[in-house]
Design a protein around this motif. Structure first.
Motif, PDB file in Angstrom:
ATOM      1  N   SER A 484       0.847  -1.228   0.061  1.00  0.00           N
ATOM      2  CA  SER A 484      -0.072   0.128   0.088  1.00  0.00           C
ATOM      3  C   SER A 484       0.871   1.230  -0.199  1.00  0.00           C
ATOM      4  O   SER A 484       2.187   1.165  -0.193  1.00  0.00           O
ATOM      5  CB  SER A 484      -0.973   0.158   1.147  1.00  0.00           C
ATOM      6  OG  SER A 484      -1.841   1.147   1.130  1.00  0.00           O
ATOM      7  N   HIS A 572      -8.484  -0.155  -1.643  1.00  0.00           N
ATOM      8  CA  HIS A 572      -8.796  -1.010  -0.620  1.00  0.00           C
ATOM      9  C   HIS A 572     -10.108  -0.874  -0.329  1.00  0.00           C
ATOM     10  O   HIS A 572     -10.733  -0.195   0.338  1.00  0.00           O
ATOM     11  CB  HIS A 572      -8.076  -0.478   0.641  1.00  0.00           C
ATOM     12  CG  HIS A 572      -6.513  -0.394   0.340  1.00  0.00           C
ATOM     13  ND1 HIS A 572      -5.869  -1.239  -0.727  1.00  0.00           N
ATOM     14  CD2 HIS A 572      -5.390   0.177   0.858  1.00  0.00           C
ATOM     15  CE1 HIS A 572      -4.588  -0.874  -0.492  1.00  0.00           C
ATOM     16  NE2 HIS A 572      -4.293   0.041   0.489  1.00  0.00           N
ATOM     17  N   LEU A 590      -6.630  -5.233   2.764  1.00  0.00           N
ATOM     18  CA  LEU A 590      -5.492  -4.775   2.149  1.00  0.00           C
ATOM     19  C   LEU A 590      -4.623  -5.878   1.291  1.00  0.00           C
ATOM     20  O   LEU A 590      -4.995  -7.073   1.794  1.00  0.00           O
ATOM     21  CB  LEU A 590      -4.538  -4.236   3.117  1.00  0.00           C
ATOM     22  CG  LEU A 590      -5.065  -3.253   4.174  1.00  0.00           C
ATOM     23  CD1 LEU A 590      -3.917  -3.175   5.071  1.00  0.00           C
ATOM     24  CD2 LEU A 590      -5.139  -2.063   3.410  1.00  0.00           C
TER      25      LEU A 590
END
Length: 737
Positions: A484, A572, A590
């Motif tokens: 991420s 997400h 995630l």
């Protein structure tokens, strides 16, 4: 010397007995005639008696042998009689069979046949006798005039095909005989390798089948005729000689040709000439193509075109080849369709013109909306930036009063003022984040993030707030890494965890992770008041709070708006589950980082030991005068010697004039006239060597963070946090070599 036998064992029993009888008779005569008194005569007599016994024994054996022979002859005669009876019965049996029957042995020679076998071929019927080879039987049949061979087939060809079929285990076929009779021939193999041939007269069956077929054809013809009459198209059917064999009334109506002119066998040329006189071909080549197409021998590709009938009618012509070599032509009145198409074309042109106009309007409106959105984003960013300048100054001034105020009521007012400024700072920070997320120009920098470490940091930061409210704040995580953007992921989790603590007055807040396949789900549970179902979508709107009476200190209504936008940006999935009165659960999914991924290398910066700022020379470059004065005052209170400048040019001139290098540089990123603090730091390092430096800015873009990291200069965001500012100045690293 061995005695010799008086009889030859090789002789028959009758011959041996005859010899023995002759010998006995001779000896008897000699014994009677001889006067021998010496005993010779007796010996001869005794020998004659022995011979007589032997003759008697041999006679009995002969009689037994004759009995056995007679019995065998009787059995053989009986067997022959039974065989003849069985053969007669078999002959009678196959004679009663209604079909022609013939049996060939394993050597393919005729064994027997009944009188019906080959009776339809009177010229060769008498030749079918036992011993006839199968190949000769086939040759005889193929040459018989009573066998009607298929067209184009010679007797030799038929004979070869028949012998090829004979190799098969079972054979069945029909043969046409003279007099319009049909014979079904079938072959079957016997266990010993022989062949049984059956000939069945199926003339009556073929006649019935033909009649049924003709009846079906008649019914089909009537059905086709009825179908043609119900068609809306005019149809004409022509045989392979291009002669008319079928039509319907609609054909005459469409072509304005009286039905009496249509007749069976009418040549297509006549119909073509009539057609050419009453219709107008839209394309001159269509007329030629149609005539050549109809005269073509062989398979034809489908042909279609349109003709005009008068001034206001249009006919569609379609010609199709048929399997028997003929063809069918249909005429369809498409006048209404063509009018509709013209009307639709006109409507389409109008619609296209309107759509084009509307598209231009929408394009202008979209451009205007984009300009407005960009203007709004720029305005929010600029306004927030401009507000952050005096806000930073105000916070610094208030901080300077902290040690000067001794009265408790004054210190209480100072704390409230500081808290109010912190609320304003939070609002401006949230507005900047939303402005960047709405602009769609946010850069995302994905990397491998140790999720456990990030959650532990946030738990440590928020634990004091939980302890202050008496809440149980638990963390249950596994050692997992995700992919991420580190900055936005931290902001998402920080907002969700902060919201849970803010709106939970009693009970517990739990943060946990669980792995699901290739993803990791972060769940934030609380025992707060919960969110009603009708509010589930609204909680993600700006400035929306479920508890409308809450004060700004309890939430600004921007945290979830930032979370929703950031999750959408990073893709997400975000889920909300809540039960009023029981609590709320937020879930963020995630992507699990691949095993082979490694976190980006973290540059280890050389740091100095934490030292006080007393008598350290700090070059301050800030174009906002109020903020510059507030920072100067704060630094002087910390014991630093401050060189305060309003621009990069002023700073360079001052350093040249005093000819002293500062201990640390504190520069605002956005200076006047397009100058930047990062450029100034680079110039100063070229002049004075590896100077430690810090950058201050209200710009929170990842690009600026990356630029400062490349300069090895810590970035401090406005409004300034005094502890972070003091720590950065005390530990500001020099540039790496």
């Amino acid at each position: 010397m061995a005695p010799q036998s008086l009889v030859d064992p090789a002789d028959t029993l009758e011959r041996q007995n005859q010899k023995l009888l002759t010998i006995v008779d001779t000896l008897m005569r000699r014994a009677e005639a001889s006067p021998d008194s010496t005993g010779v005569a007796y010996a001869q007599f005794e020998r004659a008696v022995m011979l007589e016994e032997e003759v008697r024994a041999r006679t009995l054996e002969l009689e037994r042998a004759l009995d056995l022979l007679n019995t065998s002859n009787a059995s053989l005669a009986q067997a022959n009689a039974e065989a003849e009876a069985a053969r007669a019965n078999l002959a009678n049996a196959i004679e009663t069979v209604q079909e022609g029957f013939a049996l060939f042995d394993a050597n393919e020679n005729l064994v027997m046949c009944n009188s019906r076998f080959g009776k339809h071929m009177r010229d060769v019927h008498h030749l079918f006798k036992p011993g006839l080879p199968f190949a000769e039987y086939v040759r005889i049949v193929s040459a018989s005039p009573y066998l009607e061979l298929p067209q184009g087939t010679t007797s030799e060809d038929w004979q070869k095909r028949r012998m090829i079929r004979h190799r098969e285990q079972h054979v069945v076929f029909n043969a046409r005989m003279a007099g319009d009779r049909w014979l079904q021939v079938s072959e079957h193999r016997t266990r010993d390798g022989g062949t049984v041939v059956l000939q069945t007269d199926v003339t009556d069956m073929m006649l019935i089948e033909r009649q049924e077929r003709e009846r079906l054809l008649d019914d089909q013809a009537r059905l086709v005729k009825a179908t043609l009459e119900h068609l809306n198209q005019g149809v004409g059917i022509f045989d392979r000689e291009a002669r008319l064999v079928g039509w319907n009334r609609r054909l005459g109506e469409l072509l304005s040709i009286p039905l009496r002119r249509f007749r069976l066998g009418l040549p297509f040329r006549t119909v073509y000439d009539q057609l050419s006189r009453i219709v107008t071909f839209r394309n001159a080549t269509d007329a030629v193509d149609l005539f050549e197409w109809s005269a073509h021998q062989g398979r034809r590709a489908p042909l279609s075109f349109e003709v005009a009938l008068g001034e206001d009618r249009t006919l569609a012509v379609f010609a199709q080849h048929m399997p028997d070599g003929g063809f069918v032509i249909s005429f369809t009145d498409i006048t209404t369709e063509r009018r509709a198409l013209r009307a639709i074309s006109q409507v389409n042109e109008t619609l296209e013109r309107r759509v084009q106009e509307r598209t231009l309007e929408l394009r202008d409106a979209l451009a205007e909306a984009e300009r407005a959105n960009a203007s709004k984003s720029r305005f929010v960013a600029a306004a927030s930036h401009d507000l952050l300048q005096p806000l930073s100054a105000a916070k610094l001034y208030l901080s300077s009063l902290e040690n000067d105020l001794e009265a408790p009521d004054q210190r209480e007012r100072l704390v409230k003022a500081t808290g109010a400024l912190q609320s304003v700072e939070d609002i401006l920070g949230a507005l900047l984040d939303i402005s960047k997320l709405d602009s769609g120009r946010v850069a995302v920098h994905e990397s491998r993030i140790p999720l456990n470490e990030l959650l532990q940091q946030l738990h440590s930061e928020l634990s004091p707030a939980a302890a202050e409210k008496g809440l149980r704040f638990d963390l249950r995580t596994a050692d997992l890494s995700v992919t991420s953007d580190a900055t936005y992921l931290r902001r998402i989790l920080q907002n969700l965890m902060g919201n849970a603590l803010r709106y939970t007055n009693a009970g517990r807040v739990l943060v946990g992770t669980r792995q699901r396949g290739n993803t990791v789900v972060v769940e934030i549970w609380d025992t707060g008041p919960g969110i009603p179902p009708e509010q589930h979508q609204k909680v993600f709107d700006e400035f929306h709070r479920v508890n409308a009476a809450a004060s700004p200190a309890e939430g600004l209504g921007l945290g979830l708006a930032i979370v929703e936008r950031a999750c959408r940006l990073l893709k997400h999935p975000l889920e909300l589950h809540s039960t009023p009165g029981r609590g709320t659960r937020f879930c963020v999914t995630l992507p699990l980082a691949a095993v082979h991924e490694t976190p980006p290398p973290t540059e280890v910066l050389p740091t100095q030991s934490s030292e006080p700022l007393t008598h350290r020379i700090v070059l301050l470059v800030e174009n906002d005068e109020a903020l510059r004065q507030a920072i100067s005052m704060t630094l002087e209170n910390w014991g630093a010697d401050v060189l305060s400048c309003g621009s990069d040019v002023e700073a360079l001139d001052l350093l040249r004039e005093i000819d002293i290098a500062p201990d640390v540089v504190l520069a605002d990123y956005q200076l006047d006239n397009g100058a930047t603090g990062t450029d100034l730091i680079s110039i100063l390092r070229e002049l004075f060597g590896p100077l430690p430096a810090c950058v201050i800015s209200a710009n929170r873009s990842p690009d600026l963070s990356a630029l400062c990291a490349a300069l090895n200069a810590p970035l401090l965001h406005k409004p300034l946090d005094l502890e972070a500012l003091q720590d950065a100045l005390q530990n500001a690293p020099p540039p790496s070599a």
